[in-house]
Write a protein that holds these residues in place. Structure first.
Motif, short mmCIF file in Angstrom:
data_model
loop_
_atom_site.label_atom_id
_atom_site.label_comp_id
_atom_site.label_asym_id
_atom_site.label_seq_id
_atom_site.Cartn_x
_atom_site.Cartn_y
_atom_site.Cartn_z
N LEU A 9 0.85 -1.18 0.00
CA LEU A 9 0.00 0.00 0.00
C LEU A 9 0.89 1.23 0.00
CD1 LEU A 9 -2.86 1.31 0.30
CD2 LEU A 9 -2.44 1.27 2.78
N LEU A 11 0.70 5.58 -0.15
CA LEU A 11 -0.10 6.79 -0.05
C LEU A 11 0.77 8.00 -0.32
CD1 LEU A 11 -2.27 6.12 3.14
CD2 LEU A 11 -2.99 5.92 0.76
N SER A 42 -3.06 0.69 9.48
CA SER A 42 -3.23 0.58 8.02
C SER A 42 -3.47 -0.88 7.63
CB SER A 42 -2.00 1.11 7.29
OG SER A 42 -1.88 2.50 7.45
N ASN A 45 -7.02 -1.85 8.61
CA ASN A 45 -7.99 -1.31 7.67
C ASN A 45 -8.05 -2.12 6.38
OD1 ASN A 45 -8.64 0.72 9.46
ND2 ASN A 45 -7.32 2.25 8.50
N LEU A 46 -6.91 -2.62 5.94
CA LEU A 46 -6.88 -3.47 4.74
C LEU A 46 -7.58 -4.79 4.99
CD1 LEU A 46 -3.19 -2.90 3.54
CD2 LEU A 46 -5.27 -2.01 2.46
N ILE A 50 -11.69 -1.52 4.85
CA ILE A 50 -11.87 -0.06 4.92
C ILE A 50 -11.07 0.60 3.80
CG2 ILE A 50 -11.46 1.98 6.36
CD1 ILE A 50 -11.81 0.07 8.78
N SER A 51 -9.95 0.00 3.45
CA SER A 51 -9.17 0.43 2.30
C SER A 51 -8.70 -0.82 1.57
CB SER A 51 -7.98 1.31 2.73
OG SER A 51 -7.17 0.61 3.67
N TYR A 52 -8.16 -0.62 0.37
CA TYR A 52 -7.74 -1.75 -0.45
C TYR A 52 -6.26 -1.62 -0.81
CZ TYR A 52 -12.76 -2.46 -0.99
OH TYR A 52 -14.09 -2.66 -0.73
N ASP A 54 -2.66 -1.93 -2.96
CA ASP A 54 -2.22 -1.76 -4.35
C ASP A 54 -1.86 -3.12 -4.97
OD1 ASP A 54 -2.41 1.06 -4.13
OD2 ASP A 54 -0.45 1.11 -3.15
N THR A 69 -16.22 -5.91 0.37
CA THR A 69 -16.55 -4.74 1.17
C THR A 69 -16.54 -5.08 2.66
OG1 THR A 69 -18.92 -5.21 1.12
CG2 THR A 69 -18.02 -3.90 -0.70
#
Length: 238
Positions: A9, A11, A42, A45-46, A50-52, A54, A69
């Motif tokens: 990931l 950012l 982080s 959350n993955l 909550i987030s995806y 890379d 989801t």
């Protein structure tokens, strides 16, 4: 039960999670130990959707859930307790547990006892700012226990709580494992992570060591807590 494979990931051009691999076994407590800024939240959350990422994949019960989801993962039996518990103005502790999990009074009382909250004192208390941080975290932990999840991701459940609450939080986590839930216990505390069967140390978005709690706590103390580059090169605020 849950496998994280080669997750990446980035950012704003900053690597947050970097080729991270991790496995949480069925019915076991796996500790994720790291200093602030290491990428712990982080990763949580993955895992929760909550987030995806890379790149890489998240496998749950041999199914790729990387792009599922939050609600889809919840239906599969994956849940998360956040570092800052939510407040529900107007709901009592008993109502909150009942609405969340459709429980009877006896079940609610049992789960409150598991986290050290006497039902006679807390059943009708409001879930609001009148509860201390430790009390609110215990209420949320009771709610997660009541869900009987297949996997529970606990983000810093020991953070910001009073000394009295800590053993009750740890007991609740142990009870979660006893009822068959796999637990990913995310923390920066050596004391908290000692309830785990296995501990992985995360630094700058990578797992840099794994092993038994006592051995990993000693390694963390000798290497991570004295590191002059704590949090580098991870992204500020992660």
């Amino acid at each position: 039960m849950l496998q994280v494979k080669y997750l990446k990931l980035t950012l704003n051009g900053n690597p947050i999670i970097n080729d991270l691999n991790l496995e949480v076994k069925e019915g076991k407590i796996h500790g994720l130990l790291g200093v602030n800024g290491a990428g712990k939240t982080s990763l949580a959350n993955l895992i929760m959707g909550i987030s995806y990422p890379d790149e890489g994949s998240i496998i749950f019960e041999e199914q790729d859930i990387t792009r599922c989801t939050i609600s889809e993962r919840g239906k599969m039996g994956i849940t998360m307790a956040w570092q800052e518990p939510a407040r529900f103005e107007g709901l009592s502790v008993g109502e909150y547990l009942r609405v969340s999990n459709n429980l009877g009074v006896n079940d609610i009382e049992n789960y409150l006892w598991m986290v050290g909250l006497p039902p006679g004192e807390y059943l009708n208390r409001a879930v609001d700012a009148n509860l201390s941080g430790g009390e609110r975290k215990r209420v949320e932990l009771a709610s997660v226990l009541a869900l009987k999840p297949k996997v529970a991701v606990l983000d810093e459940p020991d953070s910001g709580i009073d000394v009295v609450s800590l053993p009750h939080i740890m007991n609740g986590i142990t009870e979660m494992s006893k009822q068959g839930s796999a637990v990913l216990l995310i923390t920066h505390s050596e004391e908290a992570v000692r309830v785990a069967e296995e501990v992985s140390i995360i630094c700058a978005g990578e797992i840099i060591n794994s092993g038994p709690p006592q051995e990993m706590c000693r390694w963390f103390r000798d290497n991570c807590q004295t590191c002059p580059h704590i949090g580098e090169p991870s992204y500020e605020g992660v």
